[in-house]
Design an enzyme around this catalytic site. Sequence first.
Site, PDB file in Angstrom:
ATOM      1  N   HIS A 100       0.831  -1.208   0.000  1.00 34.26           N
ATOM      2  CA  HIS A 100       0.000   0.000   0.000  1.00 34.26           C
ATOM      3  C   HIS A 100       0.867   1.260   0.000  1.00 34.26           C
ATOM      4  CE1 HIS A 100      -2.439   3.071   2.287  1.00 34.26           C
ATOM      5  NE2 HIS A 100      -3.200   2.823   1.242  1.00 34.26           N
ATOM      6  N   GLU A 103       2.111   1.725  -3.460  1.00 31.92           N
ATOM      7  CA  GLU A 103       1.036   2.239  -4.328  1.00 31.92           C
ATOM      8  C   GLU A 103       0.991   3.761  -4.284  1.00 31.92           C
ATOM      9  OE1 GLU A 103      -3.260   3.528  -3.695  1.00 31.92           O
ATOM     10  OE2 GLU A 103      -3.050   1.478  -2.964  1.00 31.92           O
ATOM     11  N   HIS A 104       1.114   4.334  -3.092  1.00 33.78           N
ATOM     12  CA  HIS A 104       1.135   5.790  -2.956  1.00 33.78           C
ATOM     13  C   HIS A 104       2.361   6.399  -3.636  1.00 33.78           C
ATOM     14  CE1 HIS A 104      -1.934   7.005   0.238  1.00 33.78           C
ATOM     15  NE2 HIS A 104      -2.132   5.705   0.088  1.00 33.78           N
ATOM     16  N   GLU A 180      -4.193   8.350   7.016  1.00 31.33           N
ATOM     17  CA  GLU A 180      -5.193   7.445   6.449  1.00 31.33           C
ATOM     18  C   GLU A 180      -5.544   6.336   7.443  1.00 31.33           C
ATOM     19  OE1 GLU A 180      -5.785   4.686   2.425  1.00 31.33           O
ATOM     20  OE2 GLU A 180      -3.946   5.828   2.734  1.00 31.33           O
TER      21      GLU A 180
END
Length: 475
Positions: A100, A103-104, A180
């Site tokens: 994740h 991905e950012h 997040e």
Amino acid sequence: MSRAVRAPFPPDRRGVVSFPGGATHAGSAARAAEIGGRAGRAVTRTIAEDPLGGTVRRTVLPSGLRVLTEAIPTMRSVSFGIWVAVGSRDETGTQSGAAHFLEHLLFKGTRKRSALEISSAIEAVGGETNAFTTKEYTCYYARVLDEDLPLAIDVMCDLVADSVLEPADVETERGVILEEIAMHDDEPGDEVHDLFSRAVYGDHPLGRLISGTEETVTPMSRRQIQSFYRRRYTAPQIVVAAAGNLDHAAVVKLVRQALRGSPLDTEKAEPAPPRAATPAVRTRPATTMVESKETEQAHLILGCPGIDRTDERRFALGVLNNVLGGGMSSRLFQEIREQRGLAYSVYSYASQYADTGIFAVYAGCAPGKVDEVLDLTRAELARVAAGGLTEAEVARGKGMSKGSFVLGLEDTGSRMSRLAKGELLYGDLMPVDDLLARVDAVTVDDVNALAAELLGREMSLAVVGPFNPTDFPTR
């Protein structure tokens, strides 16, 4: 970039079980032989001439990277996606959240483009880009006008293949991801799903948060992320998919041009097969997990281990899910919301992986109504396990499965997603008519046999709300 629970392409938990279209038959073996016989050149074949869509073609590049397209001349847009067979279950404990995090970071800049240039290039033509990470794969996608597809291909291939992962960007995105995670913790309706995964899978990677935790993300170094990137993002693990008004040969040419000289422009290799189903994932014995929070609404999930995504009973599972809790006419919705007004949201859902799965019921209700909602849910599950569904219910459930699947193919994003998932998860693409026929072939006995097995299992319970663990004795 979106979290997996809000991803635009994976099926919504409240909806019917989706069938990306994997055929487990000799076609895969035949194609493997075809690939093995190629001599350093791209191999292209037509997969389908779909009466409900367009022409589907597949090309395997010498590097092992696959390109699939569906040409739909009546559309004026194209959805383009790059799918990588890497997700959070591929991380070690100390790497939790790396997929994740990566991905950012891939949107933060390449050797050719800055982060601003990446976003502004697509937005300048009215397009959109995003990405999401799941437990078994990661997707980067863009949706643009057909005339802007060359731009989208160049930008998306660049960011996936050649991100620089600048140290300053790692620190910036670390802060974004921690925010997040904190935001997720403030959303108990999402948190309860993660709690339930932990109840079923424990310390197995499938039981961990896709985002990682503050404890794993905070110390994660650029070197760790860079190593994960270069070891995992290889050509054989990648599927490029596009659907809309396009020409397959042109897409393949543009992809090859965009990747030329990049780390994905590699020596000859064969595509990676779908994720292996062994060794089998060991699930925990049924348990109860409670996250005590002063919330206005209680969130609960009751469920058990289910079936994996290649299980031939997945079509029967879709029918069962629809009737039990897949819509406003479902048994649970009618019993708990319509007749008694105990919950605003109640539904069943199935999550399926390469080697395991989950079947569960979610409900959100006032804390004082939890006991009654749980009693009614347990009673309904026991009733279906013992008595099964009627012929009329099975017919309705089949109609929901077929209608939902076909209506879900009305946009280019859904069609692009279907191509990629079929290839990545199953190694094949089941034609629409074949898939509908598989649903039609489901019998009452098929559904009831599965219901007896699945719903008769010991159930785990996850609860987020103003409670203590002792408020929910093991049953």
